[in-house]
Design an enzyme around this catalytic site. Structure first.
Site, mmCIF file in Angstrom:
data_model
loop_
_atom_site.group_PDB
_atom_site.id
_atom_site.type_symbol
_atom_site.label_atom_id
_atom_site.label_comp_id
_atom_site.label_asym_id
_atom_site.label_seq_id
_atom_site.Cartn_x
_atom_site.Cartn_y
_atom_site.Cartn_z
ATOM 1 N N ASP A 289 0.850 -1.193 0.000
ATOM 2 C CA ASP A 289 0.000 0.000 0.000
ATOM 3 C C ASP A 289 0.885 1.242 0.000
ATOM 4 O O ASP A 289 1.651 1.457 0.938
ATOM 5 C CB ASP A 289 -0.906 -0.020 1.238
ATOM 6 C CG ASP A 289 -1.711 1.259 1.414
ATOM 7 O OD1 ASP A 289 -1.922 1.956 0.402
ATOM 8 O OD2 ASP A 289 -2.115 1.544 2.549
ATOM 9 N N ASP B 285 -4.050 3.932 2.794
ATOM 10 C CA ASP B 285 -5.489 3.715 3.005
ATOM 11 C C ASP B 285 -5.799 2.292 3.447
ATOM 12 O O ASP B 285 -6.966 1.929 3.612
ATOM 13 C CB ASP B 285 -6.284 4.068 1.747
ATOM 14 C CG ASP B 285 -6.016 3.136 0.573
ATOM 15 O OD1 ASP B 285 -5.119 2.261 0.678
ATOM 16 O OD2 ASP B 285 -6.689 3.273 -0.471
ATOM 17 N N ASP C 201 -1.999 -1.262 -3.695
ATOM 18 C CA ASP C 201 -2.279 -0.540 -4.934
ATOM 19 C C ASP C 201 -1.159 -0.736 -5.944
ATOM 20 O O ASP C 201 -0.134 -1.371 -5.660
ATOM 21 C CB ASP C 201 -2.519 0.953 -4.645
ATOM 22 C CG ASP C 201 -1.441 1.555 -3.750
ATOM 23 O OD1 ASP C 201 -0.253 1.291 -3.998
ATOM 24 O OD2 ASP C 201 -1.804 2.285 -2.808
ATOM 25 N N ASP D 254 -5.283 -10.586 -15.184
ATOM 26 C CA ASP D 254 -6.336 -11.558 -14.895
ATOM 27 C C ASP D 254 -7.543 -11.214 -15.768
ATOM 28 O O ASP D 254 -8.000 -10.071 -15.789
ATOM 29 C CB ASP D 254 -6.738 -11.488 -13.426
ATOM 30 C CG ASP D 254 -6.965 -12.864 -12.822
ATOM 31 O OD1 ASP D 254 -7.608 -13.692 -13.486
ATOM 32 O OD2 ASP D 254 -6.508 -13.100 -11.688
ATOM 33 N N GLU E 129 -7.498 -21.008 -16.206
ATOM 34 C CA GLU E 129 -7.898 -21.660 -14.955
ATOM 35 C C GLU E 129 -9.114 -22.526 -15.256
ATOM 36 O O GLU E 129 -10.120 -22.037 -15.770
ATOM 37 C CB GLU E 129 -8.251 -20.621 -13.891
ATOM 38 C CG GLU E 129 -8.599 -21.269 -12.550
ATOM 39 C CD GLU E 129 -9.398 -20.366 -11.638
ATOM 40 O OE1 GLU E 129 -9.215 -20.455 -10.416
ATOM 41 O OE2 GLU E 129 -10.233 -19.584 -12.137
ATOM 42 N N HIS F 91 -4.507 -17.156 -4.836
ATOM 43 C CA HIS F 91 -5.433 -16.345 -4.041
ATOM 44 C C HIS F 91 -6.650 -17.123 -3.551
ATOM 45 O O HIS F 91 -7.396 -16.624 -2.698
ATOM 46 C CB HIS F 91 -5.898 -15.151 -4.869
ATOM 47 C CG HIS F 91 -6.668 -15.539 -6.084
ATOM 48 N ND1 HIS F 91 -6.072 -16.101 -7.195
ATOM 49 C CD2 HIS F 91 -7.987 -15.479 -6.376
ATOM 50 C CE1 HIS F 91 -6.988 -16.367 -8.101
ATOM 51 N NE2 HIS F 91 -8.159 -16.002 -7.629
ATOM 52 N N ASP F 92 -6.859 -18.327 -4.076
ATOM 53 C CA ASP F 92 -8.015 -19.140 -3.693
ATOM 54 C C ASP F 92 -7.652 -20.315 -2.788
ATOM 55 O O ASP F 92 -8.527 -21.098 -2.415
ATOM 56 C CB ASP F 92 -8.708 -19.697 -4.936
ATOM 57 C CG ASP F 92 -9.542 -18.664 -5.673
ATOM 58 O OD1 ASP F 92 -9.953 -17.679 -5.036
ATOM 59 O OD2 ASP F 92 -9.758 -18.833 -6.885
#
Length: 591
Positions: A40, A44, A48, A117, A285, A358-359
């Site tokens: 970041d 915030d 990013d 992605d 995927e 990420h899953d």
């Protein structure tokens, strides 16, 4: 960690054009970034694009060749960005298109490619396409861009059981939501706010192709395509079989690798990728894909995809109740699964190699041992085993540090829609809340989404603000700053593995042969490359007790190429002693 080749101690360099004439991505390593949790720059609490740019030198030092960004498009973030409301812009929470262009240029300057992605099985329900489809009613010009259907004959619209078919959503509940304004239902195989695009409509395909060309023209180096094998549905939308104890039916037979999937992907290749040279990478995927289907998808002669992500090996520890009914992994099952894919795609096609994304929960907690005594050793063992297979390895952010699952204390600590939906449904159905929470701690996708651990300071150096999800408290010990100057760290073992892939043809192009398939403790295999005259033997002890692996004939006295133990191990004689969570790669010249 040990390595015997002086070349491996040098800084890894990105994969260049292979001397063999093979595609560049066969000798490459991909690093997945989950932008919300990586770095970041503005305080915030949300990662990013500028934060990513500021950490590129770290990634260059690791030696990876490709960066894959999880979605950074505008989104209401019902599914953390996998619900896209505008395909041709950047969400303000991540920055601007100018920030993205700066990241792309900076990555290219460092010899790294960047892959986006692509999420085109569904959009957000806030995408202008869906708004027009819904708000214009059955007469809308874009009505047929999505799957709209009336209630079942004789059923009152909007009542339980009146859905057009009985399919279950991947995120719990029915796969249909009723729209009162138009009196029809729309299909969403995932969340209610993720309506499925109707790929039967050629206008949909043309719009998607145009968007993809726009990004490639901007300089992007390819796409990782989210659940791309679900885009073709059986237009009849028949009911699925209802598993025992389930409320809804299994629609997978009617949209997993559906009737026109190969046609759609071949068309995409012709309309988007053909004629653009060899710089691009296309990854699909594909949940539920079989070896036989994957061979067709990745056959170069068919011109569909370069490689696929399959899920077989990360489903081996699921019990009868699915992913939230975990059971211990049997090593023999893991070996059989990975070996089947290695041999199945040996002659035609190509493998994607991964433990984490990420899953998925963190692999050191899942298939390794994240205790202080064994975390480093088991993390480096898992890396060694994966990276020595045939295929393109993927490193998920923090994996190269041995990041572990987080100790979530309460349901309020979770952010993932799949986890929250499961908890609500399971507890409502009467399951023990403590058991439900234990399953979430082990398998929730949020385990992969806690902030990247840069240092031991507040919020792990991820942000100066309040992070959007809690930081793992182990960041005081497990962090990049502590590992960069430690040659025995997980980070530097990954560097050596990446350098080995760039320099050793047997790792990239060698064939694969599983050894001792019934051994419950040792994972061992051979990689043989006749053209270079090199053979490698990989042996890894998946456990905390010492063991020994009987060597095949001709391997006594072989040199250690790379290992995850300190020092320079002596050449083995007859059998290979392996300490707790020890992995060694031996090398010899072919007889």
């Amino acid at each position: 960690m040990s390595f015997s080749s002086a070349a491996l101690s040098q800084a890894p360099s990105p994969a260049g054009p292979p001397a063999t004439g093979e595609p560049w991505w066969k000798s490459a390593v991909v690093y997945q970034i989950y932008p919300r949790s990586f770095a970041d720059s503005d305080g915030d609490g949300i990662g990013d694009i500028a934060g990513i740019t500021g950490r590129l030198d770290y990634l260059a030092r690791l030696g990876v060749d490709v960066l894959w960004l999880s979605p950074v498009y505008p989104s209401p973030h019902a599914d953390n960005g996998y619900d896209i409301s505008d395909y041709q812009d950047i969400d303000p929470v991540f920055g601007t298109l100018e920030d993205f262009d700066a990241l792309l240029a900076a990555a290219h300057d460092r010899g790294m490619r960047l892959v986006m992605d692509l999420v085109v099985n569904h959009t957000s329900d806030e995408h202008p396409w869906f708004r027009e489809s819904r708000d214009g009613g059955p007469g809308s010009a874009k009505r047929d861009w999505y799957w709209w259907r009336p209630a079942r004959p004789g059923m009152e619209p909007g009542t339980p059981g009146a859905e057009p078919n009985n399919w279950a959503s991947w995120f719990s509940g029915p796969a249909w939501t009723f729209d009162e304004a138009s009196g029809e239902y729309y299909l969403h195989t995932f969340a209610r706010k993720q309506p499925d695009l109707n790929w039967e409509n050629p206008e949909v395909r043309q719009a998607v192709h145009a968007m993809m060309r726009w990004w490639l023209d901007r300089g992007v180096d390819g796409f990782r395509m989210d659940v791309i094998n679900l885009i073709s549905k059986d237009p009849a939308l028949p009911d699925g079989r209802v598993p025992e104890g389930a409320r809804y039916g299994d629609g997978h037979p009617f949209y997993v690798c559906g009737p026109r999937i190969h046609e759609f992907l071949a068309e995409m290749h012709r309309e988007v990728f053909a004629g653009r040279g060899e710089r691009l990478l296309t990854v699909g995927e594909m949940p539920g894909v079989t070896v036989e289907e994957a061979r067709r998808f990745t056959d170069p002669a068919r011109a569909e995809l370069d490689m696929v992500f399959q899920f077989e090996h990360v489903g081996l520890d699921a019990g009868p109740g699915g992913k939230f009914d975990p059971r211990p992994l049997r090593l023999t099952d893991l070996k059989a699964s990975l070996a089947r894919w290695q041999t199945g795609l040996n002659e035609t096609g190509w493998n994607s190699l991964y433990w984490n994304n990420h899953d998925q929960p963190r692999v050191v907690s899942r298939f390794g041992d994240d205790s202080p005594a064994h975390r480093v050793r088991s993390a480096t063992l898992l890396a060694t085993v994966l990276h020595l297979h045939r295929g393109t390895p993927y490193v998920y952010q923090g994996e190269e540090l041995g990041m572990a699952n987080a100790p979530f204390a309460a349901i309020e600590d979770f952010r993932d829609i799949e986890s929250l939906n499961h908890h609500r449904e399971a507890v409502t159905a009467g399951e023990d809340p403590a058991r439900v929470m234990a399953a979430l701690r082990a398998r929730s996708r949020d385990n992969a989404r806690t902030p990247m651990q840069w240092d031991a300071g507040p919020h792990a150096g991820f942000t100066t603000g309040r992070p959007w999800i809690g930081v793992n408290p182990d960041h005081t010990e497990v962090n990049a700053a502590a590992q960069l100057d430690d040659p025995e760290s997980v980070f530097h073992h990954y560097r050596r593995l990446i350098a080995l892939r760039h320099s050793e043809p047997a790792v990239v192009h060698g064939d694969f042969r599983l050894l001792a398939p019934e051994d419950e403790r040792v994972y061992a295999f051979l990689r043989r490359h006749a053209d270079s005259g090199t053979e490698l033997l990989v042996a890894a002890n998946f456990g905390a007790e010492p063991t020994a692996f009987p060597l095949p004939e001709g391997w006594s006295g072989a040199r250690t190429l790379i290992a995850n133990v300190p020092g320079d191990p002596l050449p083995p004689a007859g059998s290979l002693p392996l300490g707790p969570w020890e992995a060694r790669v031996l090398t010899r010249r072919l007889p």
